[in-house]
Design an enzyme around this catalytic site. Structure first.
Site, PDB file in Angstrom:
ATOM      1  N   ALA A   8       0.807  -1.217   0.000  1.00  0.00           N
ATOM      2  CA  ALA A   8       0.000   0.000   0.000  1.00  0.00           C
ATOM      3  C   ALA A   8       0.840   1.267   0.000  1.00  0.00           C
ATOM      4  O   ALA A   8       1.887   1.339   0.634  1.00  0.00           O
ATOM      5  CB  ALA A   8      -0.916  -0.001   1.222  1.00  0.00           C
ATOM      6  N   CYS A   9       0.327   2.261  -0.726  1.00  0.00           N
ATOM      7  CA  CYS A   9       0.905   3.602  -0.711  1.00  0.00           C
ATOM      8  C   CYS A   9      -0.256   4.584  -0.821  1.00  0.00           C
ATOM      9  O   CYS A   9      -1.418   4.182  -0.803  1.00  0.00           O
ATOM     10  CB  CYS A   9       1.917   3.797  -1.830  1.00  0.00           C
ATOM     11  SG  CYS A   9       1.254   3.823  -3.504  1.00  0.00           S
ATOM     12  N   GLY A  10       0.038   5.839  -0.957  1.00  0.00           N
ATOM     13  CA  GLY A  10      -1.009   6.856  -0.998  1.00  0.00           C
ATOM     14  C   GLY A  10      -1.973   6.698  -2.156  1.00  0.00           C
ATOM     15  O   GLY A  10      -3.179   6.800  -1.989  1.00  0.00           O
ATOM     16  N   ILE A  41      -3.495   3.086   1.006  1.00  0.00           N
ATOM     17  CA  ILE A  41      -3.507   2.868   2.451  1.00  0.00           C
ATOM     18  C   ILE A  41      -4.936   2.949   2.973  1.00  0.00           C
ATOM     19  O   ILE A  41      -5.326   2.178   3.843  1.00  0.00           O
ATOM     20  CB  ILE A  41      -2.558   3.854   3.152  1.00  0.00           C
ATOM     21  CG1 ILE A  41      -1.120   3.431   2.831  1.00  0.00           C
ATOM     22  CG2 ILE A  41      -2.804   3.895   4.653  1.00  0.00           C
ATOM     23  CD1 ILE A  41      -0.043   4.354   3.296  1.00  0.00           C
TER      24      ILE A  41
END
Length: 93
Positions: A8-10, A41
């Site tokens: 996960a990332c932004g 996220i």
């Protein structure tokens, strides 16, 4: 047994793509079968069920009940080997 990993990332595009690819390379070398899914996220809570591991590129303080590793080392190259060892330790348990 196939492992399920959430990366996960932004925005679920840039850094998660880099991290997911590096994890795929690591697991291929280690002969670990895994399903790697990229997401934001903000989507972790609704996708955490049945996950074996979460790797994020941003600091996350929430406990999802799943082992969580901060994977920024794959982006910066700093402590990448340490992050790889953490991932392997979690997946081999």
């Amino acid at each position: 047994m196939k492992k399920r990993i959430l990366v996960a990332c932004g925005g679920a595009i840039a850094t998660s793509t880099v991290v997911a690819e590096k994890i795929r390379e690591l697991l291929k070398k280690e002969k670990i079968d895994a399903d790697i899914r990229q997401l934001r996220i903000s989507e972790l809570q609704s996708n955490k069920d049945n996950a074996d591991l979460i790797v994020t590129t941003a600091k996350v303080k929430k406990d999802y009940g799943v082992p969580l590793i901060h994977g920024v080392g794959f982006i910066t190259g700093i402590n990448q080997e340490k992050v790889e060892q953490q991932i392997l330790k979690e997946l081999k348990n």
